[in-house]
Motif scaffolding. Structure first.
Motif, PDB file in Angstrom:
ATOM      1  N   SER A 299      53.252 -72.454 -26.512  1.00  0.00           N
ATOM      2  CA  SER A 299      52.516 -71.604 -27.455  1.00  0.00           C
ATOM      3  C   SER A 299      52.524 -72.215 -28.859  1.00  0.00           C
ATOM      4  O   SER A 299      53.430 -71.973 -29.656  1.00  0.00           O
ATOM      5  N   PHE A 300      51.501 -72.999 -29.145  1.00  0.00           N
ATOM      6  CA  PHE A 300      51.282 -73.557 -30.471  1.00  0.00           C
ATOM      7  C   PHE A 300      49.877 -73.167 -30.938  1.00  0.00           C
ATOM      8  O   PHE A 300      48.951 -73.991 -30.933  1.00  0.00           O
ATOM      9  N   PRO A 301      49.675 -71.917 -31.350  1.00  0.00           N
ATOM     10  CA  PRO A 301      48.323 -71.473 -31.721  1.00  0.00           C
ATOM     11  C   PRO A 301      47.735 -72.167 -32.939  1.00  0.00           C
ATOM     12  O   PRO A 301      46.519 -72.124 -33.136  1.00  0.00           O
ATOM     13  N   ASN A 302      48.569 -72.833 -33.744  1.00  0.00           N
ATOM     14  CA  ASN A 302      48.035 -73.494 -34.938  1.00  0.00           C
ATOM     15  C   ASN A 302      47.027 -74.592 -34.606  1.00  0.00           C
ATOM     16  O   ASN A 302      46.198 -74.946 -35.435  1.00  0.00           O
ATOM     17  N   ARG A 303      47.074 -75.111 -33.390  1.00  0.00           N
ATOM     18  CA  ARG A 303      46.094 -76.134 -32.999  1.00  0.00           C
ATOM     19  C   ARG A 303      44.672 -75.585 -32.947  1.00  0.00           C
ATOM     20  O   ARG A 303      43.715 -76.353 -32.937  1.00  0.00           O
ATOM     21  N   TYR A 304      44.542 -74.266 -32.892  1.00  0.00           N
ATOM     22  CA  TYR A 304      43.220 -73.662 -32.742  1.00  0.00           C
ATOM     23  C   TYR A 304      42.622 -73.212 -34.074  1.00  0.00           C
ATOM     24  O   TYR A 304      41.505 -72.695 -34.105  1.00  0.00           O
ATOM     25  N   ILE A 305      43.348 -73.410 -35.161  1.00  0.00           N
ATOM     26  CA  ILE A 305      42.818 -73.038 -36.471  1.00  0.00           C
ATOM     27  C   ILE A 305      41.636 -73.959 -36.788  1.00  0.00           C
ATOM     28  O   ILE A 305      41.776 -75.183 -36.788  1.00  0.00           O
ATOM     29  N   PRO A 306      40.457 -73.393 -37.057  1.00  0.00           N
ATOM     30  CA  PRO A 306      39.279 -74.244 -37.289  1.00  0.00           C
ATOM     31  C   PRO A 306      39.472 -75.300 -38.365  1.00  0.00           C
ATOM     32  O   PRO A 306      39.001 -76.437 -38.216  1.00  0.00           O
ATOM     33  N   MET A 307      40.127 -74.966 -39.476  1.00  0.00           N
ATOM     34  CA  MET A 307      40.313 -75.968 -40.530  1.00  0.00           C
ATOM     35  C   MET A 307      41.237 -77.097 -40.087  1.00  0.00           C
ATOM     36  O   MET A 307      41.073 -78.241 -40.530  1.00  0.00           O
TER      37      MET A 307
END
Length: 327
Positions: A121-129
């Protein structure tokens, strides 16, 4: 189309709530229940969503779930992941993947041997910027990357996060893994050396709430990270994620939590920020479900979880030895 059946194991980690909310709004998912030995912790969600409750996670695993989401204390990730793999359940496991190299290797092997996927679970990879920054770097828009300065500051949550036997450490492990996963993904280079320092500066607890982590990568990049629990109660938002990537021909900077509304109200004793940007947890859940449905490899594997966690473990070894540690 058959609904994908997903169970949730433990709500010890706060991310479980946002994952549940993301799952509950989908018409193509059936929630098979919540397993948590602490019923009081999950009672509101059982009632709100009308879900079956299991005091023993093994009872949930004995059912027909296709996949499980594990949001337990860090020290239990290995036990729960291996048990799920043996029941042929795909796994989305909260970070850090594990608390030692050996147990993470066992988790990865168990999933491979049982033909199921393990996603970290590394959701930061999905941040558009973040995605845009990675693509710009790959296009060579700032030349060769030479250095990175990052911050991942948060609040001290307390509870089991302050118990090393359950968490594996304080702010250093809690926040280092997130940023190091991004750097491993963006730079595509192996971390070679770690130097770190830590302290208890903000909360008076017997655990690291402040940390500076420096990493040298094989491609010559040097990264410096502020990984701390330095956001105290009066601060208007409880966490941050910033990164400045310095290249030979330019610099890329991003601040994930810059997408906010400022709120001033007489009902609180400090200003507040209300985040309005993209929901990275929803984006992670979307991708996890898509990968399982389409039978394609998950984007953030157990190996990715391993590679970020070993940097955090090396940081603690560097703190103990008071010198740089080679990986």
């Amino acid at each position: 189309m058959r609904k994908l059946k997903i169970g949730m194991i433990s709500f010890a980690h706060l991310h479980a709530v946002s994952y549940l909310q993301a799952l509950a709004q989908r018409s193509d998912v059936e929630l098979t229940g919540i397993a948590d030995e602490n019923k009081e912790r999950v009672e509101p969600y059982i009632r709100q969503y009308g879900l079956p409750y299991y005091a023993d996670y093994r009872e949930l695993l004995a059912g027909d779930a296709d996949a499980v989401i594990i949001s337990s204390e860090n020290a239990r990730h290995a036990e729960l992941t291996i048990a799920a793999a043996k029941r042929q359940k795909h796994v989305l496991c909260e970070k850090p993947l594990g608390l030692s190299k050996d147990e993470m290797r066992q988790m990865i092997a168990a999933c491979e041997e049982n033909g199921v996927q393990l996603m970290t679970s590394f959701p930061n990879r999905y941040i558009p910027m973040v995605v845009e920054a990675k693509q710009a770097i790959e296009r060579g828009e700032i030349g060769r990357v030479v250095a990175v300065k990052a911050t991942n500051k948060g609040e001290m949550i307390g509870g089991w996060f302050n118990d090393r036997t359950l968490s594996g450490g304080g702010a250093v492990i809690d926040h280092t893994v997130h940023v190091m996963d991004l750097l491993n993904w963006i730079l595509r280079s192996q971390a070679l050396e770690v130097y770190a320092e830590s302290g208890s500066l903000f909360h008076g607890a017997d655990i690291d709430d402040a940390g500076m982590v420096h990493v040298k990568f094989a491609n010559g990049v040097i990264a410096a990270l502020d990984a701390s629990w330095s956001r105290t109660h009066p601060f208007p938002y409880k966490r941050d994620l910033t990164m400045e990537v310095i290249g030979t021909d330019g610099v890329i900077s991003f601040d994930y939590f810059a997408q906010i509304n400022e709120i001033y109200s007489a009902t609180t004793d400090h200003a507040e920020w209300s985040y309005w940007g993209d929901n990275k947890d929803e984006l992670l859940i979307d991708d996890f479900i898509s990968c399982i449905r389409e039978n394609r490899p998950v984007a953030i594997t157990g190996e990715d979880g391993y590679n970020s966690t070993v940097i955090a473990l090396a940081a603690y070894e560097s703190i103990r030895l008071k010198k740089p540690v080679r990986l």
